[in-house]
Design an enzyme around this catalytic site. Sequence first.
Site, PDB file in Angstrom:
ATOM      1  N   SER A 168       0.835  -1.203   0.000  1.00  0.00           N
ATOM      2  CA  SER A 168       0.000   0.000   0.000  1.00  0.00           C
ATOM      3  C   SER A 168       0.866   1.248   0.000  1.00  0.00           C
ATOM      4  CB  SER A 168      -0.916   0.025   1.224  1.00  0.00           C
ATOM      5  OG  SER A 168      -1.497   1.305   1.346  1.00  0.00           O
ATOM      6  N   ASP A 296      -5.562   0.081  -9.532  1.00  0.00           N
ATOM      7  CA  ASP A 296      -6.795   0.842  -9.791  1.00  0.00           C
ATOM      8  C   ASP A 296      -7.389   0.546 -11.164  1.00  0.00           C
ATOM      9  OD1 ASP A 296      -6.667   2.066  -7.326  1.00  0.00           O
ATOM     10  OD2 ASP A 296      -5.426   3.713  -8.069  1.00  0.00           O
TER      11      ASP A 296
HETATM   12  C1  S3P Z   1      -2.874   5.308  -4.003  1.00  0.00           C
HETATM   13  C2  S3P Z   1      -2.537   4.018  -3.658  1.00  0.00           C
HETATM   14  C3  S3P Z   1      -3.418   2.876  -3.932  1.00  0.00           C
HETATM   15  C4  S3P Z   1      -4.483   3.211  -4.963  1.00  0.00           C
HETATM   16  C5  S3P Z   1      -5.136   4.522  -4.690  1.00  0.00           C
HETATM   17  C6  S3P Z   1      -4.113   5.644  -4.725  1.00  0.00           C
HETATM   18  C7  S3P Z   1      -1.952   6.400  -3.639  1.00  0.00           C
HETATM   19  O1  S3P Z   1      -4.081   2.516  -2.730  1.00  0.00           O
HETATM   20  O2  S3P Z   1      -5.450   2.187  -5.012  1.00  0.00           O
HETATM   21  O3  S3P Z   1      -6.151   4.801  -5.632  1.00  0.00           O
HETATM   22  O4  S3P Z   1      -2.119   7.521  -4.141  1.00  0.00           O
HETATM   23  O5  S3P Z   1      -1.045   6.152  -2.838  1.00  0.00           O
HETATM   24  P1  S3P Z   1      -3.431   1.551  -1.639  1.00  0.00           P
HETATM   25  O6  S3P Z   1      -2.330   2.250  -0.962  1.00  0.00           O
HETATM   26  O7  S3P Z   1      -4.569   1.239  -0.694  1.00  0.00           O
HETATM   27  O8  S3P Z   1      -2.984   0.336  -2.395  1.00  0.00           O
END
Ligand code: S3P
Length: 413
Positions: A168, A296
Amino acid sequence: MNNIFNIVPGKSIIGDIQVSGDKSISHRAIILSSIAEDISTISNLSLGLDVLNTIEAMRALGVEIHLKNTTCEIHGVGLHGLKPSKKPINCGNSGTAMRLLTGLLSAQKFNSILIGDDSLQRRPMLRVAEPLRLMGAKINLSSRNTAPIEIIGGRTLKGIQYDLKIPSAQVKSAILLAGLYTIGATQVHENVLTRDHTEKMLQKNVDIKKIPGDISSATFFIVLASITKGSDLIIRKVGVNPFRTGIIDILKLMGANIELFNHDFFGLEPVADIRIRYAPLHGITIPQELIANAIDEFPAIFIAAVCASDNTVLRGARELRVKESDRIAAMAKGFAQLNVKTEEYDDGIMIFADQKFQGGCVNSFGDHRIAMAFAIAGHVAKGPVFVDNCALVKTSFPNFVELANQVGMQINT
Ligand code: S3P
């Protein structure tokens, strides 16, 4: 924009377009410029509601921000210059805003409360609270470990070494933002590497004057042109950070005709023009190592898979169930409405080969990416497709309908 998209099936997609600025990078540019010294001017900012919420949040924390079209002037207050917000900070639909701000606000002298819309208040927040608590932060979540998030300020944070349990970038970034304030260094270890926009921006003397086009928005047009016969589309100045280009890798494995050219850099972020021409696609088993870099993009990838020969299988993607909606369930339900056969797993989906979308009505469940995915399905469907609950498309892509109609779609709102 109305709530319902009515999509009339159409012909080849032709055009030369640009999508708006990257949402992930825009959030980070606003937050980091706010705690930088001096004034930052950033152009091509995303004007999605999510990013506007981050601007409002930083304003509520005492930062002067002027926005004119897509150019934003941010009067940085320095690391220790933020002021308490007079009311709870509303992150709307944005998980990125909420998780990054939780990291930043954990390290402030004052208390904060973060809230969001119904979707955001259902999303898991323990993943961010847990490492921050290890750093010494005091964070209260709801009994279900969701927002509202109450942060008690005035704590002295210490640096930690943390192994990310889930891939994440939001959690990683929250820890790094808190790490700006700690006694001792902070290290985050990733088993699966995720987008590195925060790390890039934290480097010395980084030029973040212009935000690259959002590859996650471009995705809908990349898939649309890939599945519509006779298409030839160029999308300019798209961010092609290697941790974001899983969509291109996956579609190429499926046989798509995608070409990157005019490579350049905006600061440390690579950009390129992308040309997509129609090509027959075949299904694949999605390689595990590409999942995080396309996290995404799966709603759109699933649409491509319906049009492919050979089945497509995705496993190991349980995270899709805790995005703006449960994206596996939402897509499977929409497919069933359009007479497309799939098999749902707890951590993925199988999409059967060589199918055709019938006309019909689907619900986006208020998820911007589900709405746009089914909109492009409508273009290659046998009859009109209605997508309900599309208001939140503006969280990431306010001019989606306008651009879609410009390149040959017919979406009525
Ligand atoms: C993001 C990380 C992702 C992604 C989100 C944007 C970011 O989420 O799905 O739309 O900007 O760091 P996760 O960190 O939950 O994987």
